[in-house]
Design a protein around this motif. Structure first.
Motif, PDB file in Angstrom:
ATOM      1  N   SER A  79      21.093 128.724  15.073  1.00 39.69           N
ATOM      2  CA  SER A  79      22.534 128.630  15.394  1.00 39.69           C
ATOM      3  C   SER A  79      23.145 127.357  15.800  1.00 39.69           C
ATOM      4  O   SER A  79      22.430 126.164  16.154  1.00 39.69           O
ATOM      5  CB  SER A  79      22.365 129.744  16.730  1.00 39.69           C
ATOM      6  OG  SER A  79      21.861 129.098  17.751  1.00 39.69           O
ATOM      7  N   ALA A  80      24.533 127.230  16.163  1.00 36.95           N
ATOM      8  CA  ALA A  80      25.234 126.064  16.274  1.00 36.95           C
ATOM      9  C   ALA A  80      24.899 125.753  17.631  1.00 36.95           C
ATOM     10  O   ALA A  80      25.055 124.417  17.816  1.00 36.95           O
ATOM     11  CB  ALA A  80      26.622 126.219  16.304  1.00 36.95           C
ATOM     12  N   TYR A 192      26.701 120.991  11.942  1.00 34.94           N
ATOM     13  CA  TYR A 192      27.622 121.533  10.583  1.00 34.94           C
ATOM     14  C   TYR A 192      27.456 122.853  10.484  1.00 34.94           C
ATOM     15  O   TYR A 192      27.770 123.140   9.420  1.00 34.94           O
ATOM     16  CB  TYR A 192      26.956 120.462   9.459  1.00 34.94           C
ATOM     17  CG  TYR A 192      27.013 118.917   9.695  1.00 34.94           C
ATOM     18  CD1 TYR A 192      28.303 118.344   9.638  1.00 34.94           C
ATOM     19  CD2 TYR A 192      26.013 118.461  10.053  1.00 34.94           C
ATOM     20  CE1 TYR A 192      28.411 117.002   9.752  1.00 34.94           C
ATOM     21  CE2 TYR A 192      25.947 117.030  10.465  1.00 34.94           C
ATOM     22  CZ  TYR A 192      27.187 116.459  10.287  1.00 34.94           C
ATOM     23  OH  TYR A 192      27.208 115.136  10.615  1.00 34.94           O
ATOM     24  N   ARG A 194      29.324 125.330  11.393  1.00 35.00           N
ATOM     25  CA  ARG A 194      30.788 125.883  11.251  1.00 35.00           C
ATOM     26  C   ARG A 194      31.234 125.421   9.884  1.00 35.00           C
ATOM     27  O   ARG A 194      32.013 125.919   9.235  1.00 35.00           O
ATOM     28  CB  ARG A 194      31.445 125.589  12.415  1.00 35.00           C
ATOM     29  CG  ARG A 194      31.260 126.410  13.785  1.00 35.00           C
ATOM     30  CD  ARG A 194      31.963 126.136  14.890  1.00 35.00           C
ATOM     31  NE  ARG A 194      31.475 126.921  16.184  1.00 35.00           N
ATOM     32  CZ  ARG A 194      30.843 126.535  16.901  1.00 35.00           C
ATOM     33  NH1 ARG A 194      30.003 125.435  16.722  1.00 35.00           N
ATOM     34  NH2 ARG A 194      30.314 127.414  17.973  1.00 35.00           N
ATOM     35  N   TRP A 195      30.958 124.214   9.753  1.00 35.61           N
ATOM     36  CA  TRP A 195      31.307 123.541   8.408  1.00 35.61           C
ATOM     37  C   TRP A 195      30.778 124.302   7.416  1.00 35.61           C
ATOM     38  O   TRP A 195      31.620 124.791   6.187  1.00 35.61           O
ATOM     39  CB  TRP A 195      31.285 122.130   8.469  1.00 35.61           C
ATOM     40  CG  TRP A 195      31.424 121.466   7.360  1.00 35.61           C
ATOM     41  CD1 TRP A 195      32.732 120.817   6.849  1.00 35.61           C
ATOM     42  CD2 TRP A 195      30.451 121.008   5.903  1.00 35.61           C
ATOM     43  NE1 TRP A 195      32.870 120.176   5.568  1.00 35.61           N
ATOM     44  CE2 TRP A 195      31.536 120.365   5.114  1.00 35.61           C
ATOM     45  CE3 TRP A 195      29.348 121.316   5.655  1.00 35.61           C
ATOM     46  CZ2 TRP A 195      30.831 119.849   3.638  1.00 35.61           C
ATOM     47  CZ3 TRP A 195      28.727 120.750   4.419  1.00 35.61           C
ATOM     48  CH2 TRP A 195      29.665 119.944   3.528  1.00 35.61           C
ATOM     49  N   GLN A 197      29.783 127.540   7.305  1.00 40.59           N
ATOM     50  CA  GLN A 197      30.372 128.937   7.166  1.00 40.59           C
ATOM     51  C   GLN A 197      31.649 128.786   6.515  1.00 40.59           C
ATOM     52  O   GLN A 197      32.051 129.486   5.637  1.00 40.59           O
ATOM     53  CB  GLN A 197      30.390 129.359   8.510  1.00 40.59           C
ATOM     54  CG  GLN A 197      29.217 129.724   9.341  1.00 40.59           C
ATOM     55  CD  GLN A 197      29.268 130.086  10.611  1.00 40.59           C
ATOM     56  OE1 GLN A 197      30.094 129.355  11.620  1.00 40.59           O
ATOM     57  NE2 GLN A 197      28.665 131.066  11.120  1.00 40.59           N
ATOM     58  N   GLU A 198      32.587 127.791   6.905  1.00 34.08           N
ATOM     59  CA  GLU A 198      33.778 127.599   6.263  1.00 34.08           C
ATOM     60  C   GLU A 198      33.811 127.234   4.666  1.00 34.08           C
ATOM     61  O   GLU A 198      34.621 127.853   4.068  1.00 34.08           O
ATOM     62  CB  GLU A 198      34.512 126.220   6.873  1.00 34.08           C
ATOM     63  CG  GLU A 198      34.964 126.593   8.405  1.00 34.08           C
ATOM     64  CD  GLU A 198      35.456 125.221   8.861  1.00 34.08           C
ATOM     65  OE1 GLU A 198      35.563 124.366   8.213  1.00 34.08           O
ATOM     66  OE2 GLU A 198      35.958 125.217  10.080  1.00 34.08           O
ATOM     67  N   ARG A 206      28.982 135.551   4.104  1.00 38.63           N
ATOM     68  CA  ARG A 206      29.130 135.252   5.436  1.00 38.63           C
ATOM     69  C   ARG A 206      27.835 135.286   6.222  1.00 38.63           C
ATOM     70  O   ARG A 206      27.729 136.401   6.867  1.00 38.63           O
ATOM     71  CB  ARG A 206      30.116 136.070   6.040  1.00 38.63           C
ATOM     72  CG  ARG A 206      31.449 135.629   5.520  1.00 38.63           C
ATOM     73  CD  ARG A 206      32.697 136.778   6.020  1.00 38.63           C
ATOM     74  NE  ARG A 206      33.977 136.344   5.647  1.00 38.63           N
ATOM     75  CZ  ARG A 206      34.552 136.607   4.480  1.00 38.63           C
ATOM     76  NH1 ARG A 206      33.729 137.141   3.479  1.00 38.63           N
ATOM     77  NH2 ARG A 206      35.623 136.294   3.940  1.00 38.63           N
TER      78      ARG A 206
END
Length: 224
Positions: A79-80, A192, A194-195, A197-198, A206
């Protein structure tokens, strides 16, 4: 940003244990071309590369991507907000050299490593070279055993319960096989999440980046 060049001669292999595949293993090997590469927009090609991470989108083969089985398995993602404080012993693997002037190994090597406090790498390399996007990694005897040329991008894998979780990738460090007892610098994956995921979201994938959750199952396939 997508990388502006094509990669017609670069291939992605799964279940390749030798650089020269024996006929008995050829039927188990999976080979894919590369469709697209994303290099981090703020990557800096310096001695200690900042934002040293990229994503590869493979070409579909017969309408399918990676085929997972008992020999080919994905790693879980952290997780982030996952902590690096209590990881204990981890492993890193790669196809790099075993000495600075030697030839690349014919078989992948694996090495047990430990994650050190950030202050250790800051003392060796300075805060300018060691940033929050890095993770400090070392071995009991870095003079004899450490990542070397050709190991860049190798996975830092740590056990969390019964799962193998990807916490980092080989990025930078001193030459191997020389008199240096400093640690190595790896890319810190949690910075990274979130990066990642984007980048994958536009393709309909997803994933849930949780240590307790693995969206893949043996026998399935995956491509994004």
């Amino acid at each position: 940003m997508p990388f502006p060049f094509s990669f017609p001669f670069i291939r992605v292999y799964l279940f390749q244990y030798l650089r020269i595949i024996a006929l008995t293993c050829a039927t188990l090997q999976q080979e894919f071309g590369i469709e697209q590469v994303w290099i981090h927009e703020q990557y800096e090609d310096t001695h200690f590369q900042d934002n040293d991470i990229a994503l590869i989108r493979i070409e579909r083969k017969w309408g399918r991507g990676f085929r997972f089985n008992k020999r080919v398995r994905p790693l879980c993602m952290p997780s982030a907000d996952a902590s690096y404080d209590d990881l204990g012993a981890c492993t890193v693997s790669g196809w790099g050299r075993t000495m600075v002037f030697s030839q690349p190994t014919q078989r992948p090597n694996e090495l047990e490593v430990g994650v050190y406090p950030d202050a250790v790498c800051e003392a060796y390399f300075g805060t300018y070279n060691y940033s929050s996007s890095s993770v400090c990694v070392g071995t009991e005897n870095p003079f004899l055993k450490r990542p070397c040329g050709g190991d860049s991008g190798g996975a830092l894998v740590c056990k969390r319960g019964n799962r193998d979780v990807l916490y980092g990738m080989v990025s930078a460090g001193p030459l191997c096989g020389v008199l240096s007892f400093s640690p190595d610098v790896f890319t810190r994956i949690t910075k990274y999440i979130r990066w990642i995921q984007e980048k994958v979201a536009p393709f309909g994938y997803r994933p849930s980046f949780q240590e307790r959750f693995n969206p893949f199952r043996p026998g399935g396939s995956f491509q994004w």
